[in-house]
Design an enzyme around this catalytic site. Structure first.
Site, short mmCIF file in Angstrom:
data_model
loop_
_atom_site.label_atom_id
_atom_site.label_comp_id
_atom_site.label_asym_id
_atom_site.label_seq_id
_atom_site.Cartn_x
_atom_site.Cartn_y
_atom_site.Cartn_z
N ASP A 43 -10.27 -1.90 26.02
CA ASP A 43 -10.39 -1.38 27.38
C ASP A 43 -11.41 -2.11 28.24
O ASP A 43 -11.99 -1.52 29.14
CB ASP A 43 -10.75 0.12 27.35
CG ASP A 43 -9.65 0.97 26.75
OD1 ASP A 43 -8.50 0.51 26.74
OD2 ASP A 43 -9.94 2.08 26.28
N ASP B 105 -11.22 11.34 20.40
CA ASP B 105 -11.28 10.42 21.55
C ASP B 105 -12.41 10.79 22.50
O ASP B 105 -12.86 9.95 23.28
CB ASP B 105 -9.97 10.47 22.33
CG ASP B 105 -8.80 9.93 21.53
OD1 ASP B 105 -8.99 8.95 20.80
OD2 ASP B 105 -7.70 10.50 21.63
#
Length: 770
Positions: free
Chosen positions: A488, A708
């Site tokens: 990311d 997460d």
């Protein structure tokens, strides 16, 4: 040297800042300009902002350049800089937002110009003009100054005004120059009122299908009466197989048995207009390794695509060292390639080799920390011996933190597992994940380093250097060490510069490009280390406006390393995400009652419906751009199985495209943009080497059962913040179509064990777990 200074006398009636302070300001702009060639050059802008009004806690400085050819280049200091059209905006950094009365702050940036380089004449701070009056002429603000338009497709940008007009304004978009294949498809005439002036409206550009291989460009004027216009440049992404000329070298790491030879091949990526000579010369390293034949190769317009062989030789010697040497493959006008040769010593010394696919013929490292947690869950022993990655998500993880094993402990355990393997090699996966301003568009995964707080230097000296020092220890030379480089990171520079200040800062010096290049330089130099860069997923980069810019960014970043494109073994998609590897019941070419599935709400005009088609298309585009032909792709399948009772058993029979896609898709998320602890997810395909041509492996990078992000705000010392996308009560935002987050409740901090998630993943696994 030129300077401009404007002072404001006080707050204009009816205006206020975020801090509700009376704003008054003095701005001094000084430009140091130079000429690089006739009619164009660069400049350094130094700006001093002085607060002459009430104290303020934050500021946003804005001004317009007099010409459209004066451009900010992503290199600045003291502010988060951005440019849209002629409008330049700088917002305060975390450390310099507060300005007392009379206090000043010095900021600036570098830029380029062509034609002339006049100074801006008007400045505003927090919406108030430095000069005592509001700007009388609103400016058109576009979401992008440049867009890529796929041939035969469309791309969009948005337009709004910088301030309220006194009456309705019509803004038109017209092509002013360039390729006539590029046109305005819709939104050519937009109306802004004193009420909706700040609401972005969409303009769609189209690129006509043609048979040439030229990537045409055009300029579009976005302007109207009573406003300062903007210019948007469009580039056609040609689909007629244009390939940039480059040297294709396979492989780039060669093992040469002592007293014998090893080979690699060379060809050209595209047909040349005339003959091309390619030479191979020896560089630094063991002088026993030499070029035996093929030192000079000739390619013509006929044989350019036929691989020719270069033979390397390793002289017989009496030492036990497995020497190595670099060889440069070069041709005039082309980017050179580097081949690393390693001698396979026959005198008892180790002989590490860098293979084309590190997963082929190897077993995977089983992380004891994860394995014990998985085995403790009901039914978890069935997957407890599956290989998962080791995450270095902060500096403390290198030595080991909170009872977890450190990097050296994991590698020692991998050596033990390798010894029990017999002659079969062992692959261990390590996630490199600690860039300053990490994951700039999400809060749950924010890291410990900040660019504005010496983050880049700390990333190098406190994080990458210690990791590289451990990996190059001879004890670990026989392991195949796969590194997953910064999930990311680079994808955020493609899509999120407009939305997030952290991303804009990461786009400059000491940001993501510099960090990734440094990591590649250090890790690629270790023969048994393999590097794979994160490339997001299809529901992030699969749109035409994101795909080619991503390819360009990946190439630009990697080409800037010491070894160029040879410093990467491949790319990985779907890291820690949930997108299905393959959708079995429809493809992007499926139609429903004459309507393409691209028009469905779920696909939303994306060019891909699953990860495998996206990964392979990305690989093709990267190779065409200049990456080596042996480039490998990985897909993280740890949580994308989507089995269980909700999985469809066949394609829908509906004649409504939305119903057809929703009833046929195996990915059961509410929206493809949802990413946090997804309800209904299941374990995906077990790690598999070479599952399809072009794919090095299916892998489990995200260890199933590790959260997460927290579903509520939890204090911590890891730099992780509460992200509402992890909150099951969150109704969503524009990034996920204002849909519910689909997250599970009661989740702990990211990386911590989440028992309820693991049990769900096990229950919904596909293929099912026996």
């Amino acid at each position: 040297m030129t300077a401009a200074s404007v002072a404001a006398l006080g707050l204009v009636a009816g205006q206020s800042t975020a801090a509700n302070a009376a704003v008054a300001c003095d701005v001094t702009y000084t430009a140091n300009s130079w000429t690089s060639s006739p009619g164009q050059g660069g400049f350094t802008a130094n700006i001093t902002l002085k607060n002459t009004g009430d104290p303020i806690s934050s500021w946003s400085l804005a001004f317009d350049y007099p010409t459209t050819t004066q451009k900010y280049t992503p290199s600045g200091w003291g502010a988060n800089w951005s440019q849209s059209g002629t409008r330049v905006t700088g917002t305060n950094m975390p450390y310099n937002g507060s300005l007392a009365t009379g206090a000043s702050v010095s900021v600036g940036f570098n830029g380029t110009w062509s034609g002339t380089n006049p100074d801006p004449t008007a400045f505003s701070v927090n919406g108030t003009s430095c000069g005592g009056t509001n700007p009388t002429t609103p400016s058109v603000v576009t979401s992008a100054s440049a867009v890529a338009v796929n041939e035969g497709g469309t791309a969009t940008f948005t337009a709004r005004l910088s301030s309220a007009p006194s009456s309705n304004v019509t803004v038109t978009t017209v092509r002013t120059s360039g390729d006539t294949d590029l046109t305005v498809s819709s939104g050519g005439s937009l109306t802004f009122t004193p009420s909706n002036w700040n609401t972005a409206q969409t303009v769609t550009l189209a690129a006509a299908q043609d048979s040439d291989t030229t990537a045409g460009t055009a300029s579009f004027s976005v302007s109207g009466t009573g406003v300062t216009g903007a210019t948007v440049s469009a580039t056609e992404v040609d689909d007629d197989a244009t390939v940039e000329q480059s040297l294709v070298v396979t492989p780039t790491s060669v093992t040469v048995p002592e007293g014998s030879t090893g080979t690699f091949t060379v060809r050209l990526a595209a047909q040349p207009s005339s003959g091309v000579t390619v030479t191979t010369t020896a560089g630094s390293g063991d002088s026993n390794l030499t070029v035996s034949s093929g030192a000079s190769l000739s390619f013509t317009t006929s044989n350019w695509n036929t691989p020719q062989t270069v033979t390397l030789a390793a002289a017989q010697d009496s030492d036990s060292a497995a020497g190595s040497r670099t060889f440069t493959v070069a041709s005039s006008g082309l980017t050179s390639r580097t081949v690393t040769a390693t001698e396979a010593d026959d005198d008892g010394g180790p002989a590490p080799a860098h293979v084309e696919n590190p997963y082929s013929g190897a077993t995977g490292y089983v992380n004891p920390n994860w394995s014990s947690r998985a085995a403790a869950e009901p039914g978890g022993s069935a997957v407890a011996n599956v290989s998962t990655a080791v995450w270095m998500d902060r500096t403390a993880a290198i030595a080991g933190a909170s009872g977890a094993m450190g990097l050296r402990e994991h590698l020692d355990e991998a050596v033990r597992q390798d010894a029990a393997n017999g002659s079969t090699p062992l692959t261990i996966q390590v996630v490199i994940y600690n860039l300053p301003n990490r994951d700039c568009s999400a809060l749950a995964s924010n890291g410990e380093l900040r660019i504005s707080e010496n983050g880049f230097n700390r990333y190098k000296t406190e994080y990458i250097d210690p990791i590289a020092a451990i990996l190059r220890e001879s004890t670990y030379a026989n392991l195949r060490i796969v590194t997953i480089i910064e999930p990311d990171s680079l994808p955020n520079l493609v899509t999120n510069l407009d939305r997030f200040a952290d991303c804009r800062e990461a786009n400059g010096t000491g940001g993501y490009r510099d960090g990734v290049r440094y990591a590649l330089n250090q890790l690629h130099a270790i023969t048994n280390v393999y590097t794979y860069i994160d490339a997001a997923h299809h529901a992030w980069l699969g749109w035409d406006s994101n795909f080619q810019p991503s390819v360009n960014l990946f190439y630009e970043t990697v080409a800037g390393t010491t070894a160029g494109v040879d410093s990467v073994d491949g790319f990985i998609v779907n890291t820690a995400n949930y997108s299905a590897s393959t959708e079995p019941y429809f493809t992007i070419n499926s139609t429903v009652n004459g309507t393409s599935v691209r028009q469905s709400e779920w696909v939303d005009w994306n060019y891909y419906v699953d990860e495998q088609s996206f990964a392979l298309a990305l690989r093709t585009a990267l190779i065409a751009k200049g990456f080596r032909s042996g480039l490998g792709m990985l897909i993280d399948t740890s949580r994308n199985g989507w089995g269980g009772s909700a999985r469809p058993s066949g394609p829908s029979t509906s004649t409504n495209v939305d119903q057809f896609v929703d009833q046929s898709r195996t990915d059961r998320r509410i929206h493809a943009g949802n990413w946090c602890n997804q309800s209904g997810a299941g374990l995906g395909a077990r790690p598999t080497a070479a599952p399809a041509s072009g794919l090095d492996a299916y892998v489990w990078i995200k260890p199933p059962g590790e959260s997460d992000g927290a579903s509520t705000d939890i204090e911590n010392d890891e730099g992780k913040r509460f992200d509402r996308m992890c909150d099951p009560t969150y109704p969503g935002n524009e990034l996920n179509g204002n849909n519910p987050s689909g997250a599970l409740a009661d989740a702990p901090l990211s990386g911590q064990w989440f028992s309820a998630q693991f049990r769900q993943l096990l229950q919904n696994a596909y293929p099912p777990i026996n």
